[in-house]
Write a protein that holds these residues in place. Sequence first.
Motif, PDB file in Angstrom:
ATOM      1  N   ILE A  35      18.872  42.975   4.703  1.00 22.76           N
ATOM      2  CA  ILE A  35      18.687  44.349   4.205  1.00 22.76           C
ATOM      3  C   ILE A  35      17.225  44.789   4.258  1.00 22.76           C
ATOM      4  N   LEU A  67      21.226  50.351  -1.947  1.00 23.31           N
ATOM      5  CA  LEU A  67      21.620  48.990  -2.340  1.00 23.31           C
ATOM      6  C   LEU A  67      22.387  48.966  -3.658  1.00 23.31           C
ATOM      7  N   LEU A 105      21.336  43.641  -5.860  1.00 23.09           N
ATOM      8  CA  LEU A 105      20.331  43.481  -4.800  1.00 23.09           C
ATOM      9  C   LEU A 105      19.032  44.196  -5.155  1.00 23.09           C
ATOM     10  N   LYS A 106      19.163  45.346  -5.831  1.00 19.45           N
ATOM     11  CA  LYS A 106      17.943  46.041  -6.265  1.00 19.45           C
ATOM     12  C   LYS A 106      17.114  45.141  -7.176  1.00 19.45           C
TER      13      LYS A 106
END
Length: 210
Positions: free
Chosen positions: A162, A170, A174-175
Amino acid sequence: MNDMSTEGYTTADGRKIGGTLMEMKNITLSFGGVKAITDISFDIKEGEIRAIIGPNGAGKSSMLNVISGFYIPQQGEVWYQGAKRPQMRPYEVARQGIARTFQNIALFDGMSVLDNVMTGRLNHMTTGLFAQGLWKGKAEAEEVANREKAEKIIDFLEIQAIRKTPVARLPYGLKKRVELARALAAEPSLLLLDEPMAGMNVEEKEDMSR
Ligand SMILES: Nc1ncnc2c1ncn2[C@@H]1O[C@H](COP(=O)(O)OP(=O)(O)OP(=O)(O)O)[C@@H](O)[C@H]1O
Ligand SMILES: [Mg+2]
């Protein structure tokens, strides 16, 4: 022989462990009538992992905000690397080697993962804006070196797939990981994580722990 509890020692691979890195002394912080922190003291040694626990509203985030310079306590002293810290702005605290993540993720939504992680390297860049704009000589070498460090951290956290994705797209877990990557990219002496696993599912928590 060194008294390890105060002086610390250096490991074979050059890490310093056990010396006092930070001391919070009698910190009190209130917002109007709300007392967020009342006379709290603790210290943090080099190489140590410490946790602040408490129920909602106990003042955990407030304490991290005091350490990182976002909040200024009414009372108390902050000692860092052996010296009493004068009142500082958050960017000055960051320059001293303290990086953090935020309970309510604070990334640059429109920028890619890689660019967000690169912002963690800003305090390691010495060339001026003009030189960077020209992209010549030292500025170019510096950017390349910093990009390599950022890429290493992206590999380490397994977010290569990513790296070009705008952060806004996102999912939450994932952030959180990108925020951790940005904080690690700063190569801090002290890393503050505010609820790094809040709102994650079991799999995401396992990934994060690893
Ligand atoms: N900027 C602010 N202005 C006013 N009050 C605040 C501010 N920041 C925190 N507080 C208050 O200070 C107290 C401590 O809040 P804080 O966010 O530090 O708690 P916390 O332990 O991090 O809680 P949580 O587990 O919900 O994250 C709360 O009563 C909160 O409402
Ligand atoms: Mg909090």
